[in-house]
Write a protein that holds these residues in place. Structure first.
Motif, PDB file in Angstrom:
ATOM      1  N   ILE A 226     -15.657 -14.417   0.834  1.00 52.34           N
ATOM      2  CA  ILE A 226     -16.305 -13.435  -0.033  1.00 52.34           C
ATOM      3  C   ILE A 226     -15.414 -13.108  -1.227  1.00 52.34           C
ATOM      4  O   ILE A 226     -15.875 -13.081  -2.375  1.00 52.34           O
ATOM      5  CB  ILE A 226     -16.660 -12.160   0.761  1.00 52.34           C
ATOM      6  CG1 ILE A 226     -17.805 -12.456   1.722  1.00 52.34           C
ATOM      7  CG2 ILE A 226     -17.014 -10.999  -0.173  1.00 52.34           C
ATOM      8  CD1 ILE A 226     -18.013 -11.399   2.786  1.00 52.34           C
ATOM      9  N   LEU A 227     -14.136 -12.882  -0.988  1.00 52.83           N
ATOM     10  CA  LEU A 227     -13.229 -12.546  -2.088  1.00 52.83           C
ATOM     11  C   LEU A 227     -13.070 -13.710  -3.065  1.00 52.83           C
ATOM     12  O   LEU A 227     -13.013 -13.508  -4.284  1.00 52.83           O
ATOM     13  CB  LEU A 227     -11.873 -12.105  -1.542  1.00 52.83           C
ATOM     14  CG  LEU A 227     -11.896 -10.762  -0.807  1.00 52.83           C
ATOM     15  CD1 LEU A 227     -10.539 -10.489  -0.167  1.00 52.83           C
ATOM     16  CD2 LEU A 227     -12.307  -9.625  -1.732  1.00 52.83           C
ATOM     17  N   ILE A 228     -13.022 -14.927  -2.554  1.00 54.14           N
ATOM     18  CA  ILE A 228     -12.942 -16.104  -3.428  1.00 54.14           C
ATOM     19  C   ILE A 228     -14.189 -16.206  -4.297  1.00 54.14           C
ATOM     20  O   ILE A 228     -14.112 -16.438  -5.514  1.00 54.14           O
ATOM     21  CB  ILE A 228     -12.746 -17.387  -2.587  1.00 54.14           C
ATOM     22  CG1 ILE A 228     -11.351 -17.405  -1.972  1.00 54.14           C
ATOM     23  CG2 ILE A 228     -12.996 -18.645  -3.422  1.00 54.14           C
ATOM     24  CD1 ILE A 228     -11.179 -18.443  -0.869  1.00 54.14           C
ATOM     25  N   LEU A 229     -15.364 -16.017  -3.698  1.00 56.80           N
ATOM     26  CA  LEU A 229     -16.604 -16.101  -4.455  1.00 56.80           C
ATOM     27  C   LEU A 229     -16.758 -14.929  -5.430  1.00 56.80           C
ATOM     28  O   LEU A 229     -17.251 -15.114  -6.546  1.00 56.80           O
ATOM     29  CB  LEU A 229     -17.799 -16.193  -3.500  1.00 56.80           C
ATOM     30  CG  LEU A 229     -17.835 -17.487  -2.680  1.00 56.80           C
ATOM     31  CD1 LEU A 229     -18.955 -17.441  -1.650  1.00 56.80           C
ATOM     32  CD2 LEU A 229     -17.952 -18.707  -3.572  1.00 56.80           C
ATOM     33  N   PHE A 230     -16.326 -13.729  -5.034  1.00 59.13           N
ATOM     34  CA  PHE A 230     -16.322 -12.588  -5.961  1.00 59.13           C
ATOM     35  C   PHE A 230     -15.461 -12.913  -7.178  1.00 59.13           C
ATOM     36  O   PHE A 230     -15.839 -12.643  -8.313  1.00 59.13           O
ATOM     37  CB  PHE A 230     -15.786 -11.337  -5.273  1.00 59.13           C
ATOM     38  CG  PHE A 230     -16.838 -10.461  -4.639  1.00 59.13           C
ATOM     39  CD1 PHE A 230     -17.967 -10.984  -4.057  1.00 59.13           C
ATOM     40  CD2 PHE A 230     -16.662  -9.099  -4.617  1.00 59.13           C
ATOM     41  CE1 PHE A 230     -18.916 -10.163  -3.470  1.00 59.13           C
ATOM     42  CE2 PHE A 230     -17.607  -8.267  -4.041  1.00 59.13           C
ATOM     43  CZ  PHE A 230     -18.742  -8.801  -3.463  1.00 59.13           C
ATOM     44  N   ASN A 231     -14.295 -13.487  -6.932  1.00 58.56           N
ATOM     45  CA  ASN A 231     -13.413 -13.852  -8.034  1.00 58.56           C
ATOM     46  C   ASN A 231     -14.078 -14.887  -8.931  1.00 58.56           C
ATOM     47  O   ASN A 231     -13.997 -14.815 -10.153  1.00 58.56           O
ATOM     48  CB  ASN A 231     -12.083 -14.381  -7.505  1.00 58.56           C
ATOM     49  CG  ASN A 231     -11.125 -14.700  -8.618  1.00 58.56           C
ATOM     50  OD1 ASN A 231     -10.657 -13.811  -9.314  1.00 58.56           O
ATOM     51  ND2 ASN A 231     -10.841 -15.972  -8.804  1.00 58.56           N
TER      52      ASN A 231
ATOM     53  N   GLY B 249     -16.841 -12.977 -10.915  1.00 54.65           N
ATOM     54  CA  GLY B 249     -16.075 -12.209 -11.884  1.00 54.65           C
ATOM     55  C   GLY B 249     -16.784 -11.062 -12.575  1.00 54.65           C
ATOM     56  O   GLY B 249     -16.143 -10.100 -12.976  1.00 54.65           O
ATOM     57  N   ASP B 250     -18.069 -11.119 -12.760  1.00 53.13           N
ATOM     58  CA  ASP B 250     -18.811 -10.106 -13.516  1.00 53.13           C
ATOM     59  C   ASP B 250     -19.080  -8.889 -12.624  1.00 53.13           C
ATOM     60  O   ASP B 250     -19.818  -8.988 -11.645  1.00 53.13           O
ATOM     61  CB  ASP B 250     -20.125 -10.706 -14.003  1.00 53.13           C
ATOM     62  CG  ASP B 250     -20.933  -9.798 -14.902  1.00 53.13           C
ATOM     63  OD1 ASP B 250     -20.903  -8.563 -14.702  1.00 53.13           O
ATOM     64  OD2 ASP B 250     -21.618 -10.317 -15.797  1.00 53.13           O
ATOM     65  N   PRO B 251     -18.498  -7.726 -12.968  1.00 53.27           N
ATOM     66  CA  PRO B 251     -18.679  -6.537 -12.128  1.00 53.27           C
ATOM     67  C   PRO B 251     -20.143  -6.129 -11.949  1.00 53.27           C
ATOM     68  O   PRO B 251     -20.526  -5.661 -10.878  1.00 53.27           O
ATOM     69  CB  PRO B 251     -17.905  -5.442 -12.862  1.00 53.27           C
ATOM     70  CG  PRO B 251     -16.965  -6.157 -13.765  1.00 53.27           C
ATOM     71  CD  PRO B 251     -17.605  -7.464 -14.101  1.00 53.27           C
ATOM     72  N   ALA B 252     -20.971  -6.330 -12.966  1.00 55.23           N
ATOM     73  CA  ALA B 252     -22.386  -5.963 -12.851  1.00 55.23           C
ATOM     74  C   ALA B 252     -23.095  -6.858 -11.840  1.00 55.23           C
ATOM     75  O   ALA B 252     -23.906  -6.380 -11.037  1.00 55.23           O
ATOM     76  CB  ALA B 252     -23.080  -6.053 -14.212  1.00 55.23           C
ATOM     77  N   VAL B 253     -22.794  -8.138 -11.846  1.00 60.24           N
ATOM     78  CA  VAL B 253     -23.400  -9.069 -10.889  1.00 60.24           C
ATOM     79  C   VAL B 253     -22.912  -8.762  -9.478  1.00 60.24           C
ATOM     80  O   VAL B 253     -23.692  -8.758  -8.522  1.00 60.24           O
ATOM     81  CB  VAL B 253     -23.105 -10.533 -11.273  1.00 60.24           C
ATOM     82  CG1 VAL B 253     -23.598 -11.491 -10.202  1.00 60.24           C
ATOM     83  CG2 VAL B 253     -23.741 -10.870 -12.614  1.00 60.24           C
ATOM     84  N   LEU B 254     -21.628  -8.474  -9.340  1.00 56.57           N
ATOM     85  CA  LEU B 254     -21.082  -8.132  -8.029  1.00 56.57           C
ATOM     86  C   LEU B 254     -21.720  -6.852  -7.489  1.00 56.57           C
ATOM     87  O   LEU B 254     -22.049  -6.779  -6.305  1.00 56.57           O
ATOM     88  CB  LEU B 254     -19.567  -7.992  -8.102  1.00 56.57           C
ATOM     89  CG  LEU B 254     -18.835  -9.286  -8.476  1.00 56.57           C
ATOM     90  CD1 LEU B 254     -17.361  -9.013  -8.694  1.00 56.57           C
ATOM     91  CD2 LEU B 254     -19.054 -10.352  -7.442  1.00 56.57           C
ATOM     92  N   ALA B 255     -21.920  -5.867  -8.352  1.00 61.79           N
ATOM     93  CA  ALA B 255     -22.571  -4.619  -7.927  1.00 61.79           C
ATOM     94  C   ALA B 255     -24.000  -4.894  -7.476  1.00 61.79           C
ATOM     95  O   ALA B 255     -24.449  -4.349  -6.462  1.00 61.79           O
ATOM     96  CB  ALA B 255     -22.546  -3.598  -9.061  1.00 61.79           C
ATOM     97  N   GLN B 256     -24.712  -5.759  -8.215  1.00 60.31           N
ATOM     98  CA  GLN B 256     -26.072  -6.134  -7.806  1.00 60.31           C
ATOM     99  C   GLN B 256     -26.049  -6.812  -6.435  1.00 60.31           C
ATOM    100  O   GLN B 256     -26.882  -6.505  -5.577  1.00 60.31           O
ATOM    101  CB  GLN B 256     -26.690  -7.097  -8.822  1.00 60.31           C
ATOM    102  CG  GLN B 256     -27.158  -6.471 -10.106  1.00 60.31           C
ATOM    103  CD  GLN B 256     -27.727  -7.547 -11.022  1.00 60.31           C
ATOM    104  OE1 GLN B 256     -27.000  -8.438 -11.459  1.00 60.31           O
ATOM    105  NE2 GLN B 256     -29.014  -7.471 -11.294  1.00 60.31           N
ATOM    106  N   ALA B 257     -25.123  -7.726  -6.245  1.00 57.90           N
ATOM    107  CA  ALA B 257     -25.036  -8.449  -4.975  1.00 57.90           C
ATOM    108  C   ALA B 257     -24.761  -7.488  -3.822  1.00 57.90           C
ATOM    109  O   ALA B 257     -25.358  -7.614  -2.749  1.00 57.90           O
ATOM    110  CB  ALA B 257     -23.941  -9.515  -5.056  1.00 57.90           C
ATOM    111  N   LEU B 258     -23.880  -6.532  -4.039  1.00 57.64           N
ATOM    112  CA  LEU B 258     -23.584  -5.553  -2.987  1.00 57.64           C
ATOM    113  C   LEU B 258     -24.801  -4.699  -2.665  1.00 57.64           C
ATOM    114  O   LEU B 258     -25.073  -4.412  -1.494  1.00 57.64           O
ATOM    115  CB  LEU B 258     -22.401  -4.673  -3.408  1.00 57.64           C
ATOM    116  CG  LEU B 258     -21.049  -5.379  -3.378  1.00 57.64           C
ATOM    117  CD1 LEU B 258     -20.000  -4.531  -4.088  1.00 57.64           C
ATOM    118  CD2 LEU B 258     -20.632  -5.689  -1.961  1.00 57.64           C
TER     119      LEU B 258
END
Length: 74
Positions: free
Chosen positions: A44-49, A52-61
């Motif tokens: 998960i951390l590798i794919l989050f990195n 990289g886009d905080p908005a996309v990561l927030a959507q995914a969460l």
């Protein structure tokens, strides 16, 4: 650094989903529950990195935090 997409892709986007799923399952083969959880966390951390886009990561969460339709069934 490549420009990040600002929208989470929720439509099928994996060329060989069955092979990808099999590779994920194979990566867990022979691991204890703790080792499996650690593998998932690292992945998960590798794919989050990679995203990289905080908005996309927030959507995914947000999407991942919602119960799936199967979990909602009685």
């Amino acid at each position: 650094m490549p420009e990040a997409k600002s929208t989470l892709i929720l439509t099928p986007n994996i060329a060989a989903p069955d092979d990808t799923y099999a590779a994920l399952i194979d990566a867990h083969d022979g691991l204890t529950d703790d080792q499996s959880a650690a593998l998932n966390a690292r992945l998960i951390l590798i794919l989050f990195n990679h995203i990289g886009d905080p908005a996309v990561l927030a959507q995914a969460l947000r999407v991942a935090s919602r119960p799936s339709q199967q979990e909602e069934r009685p």
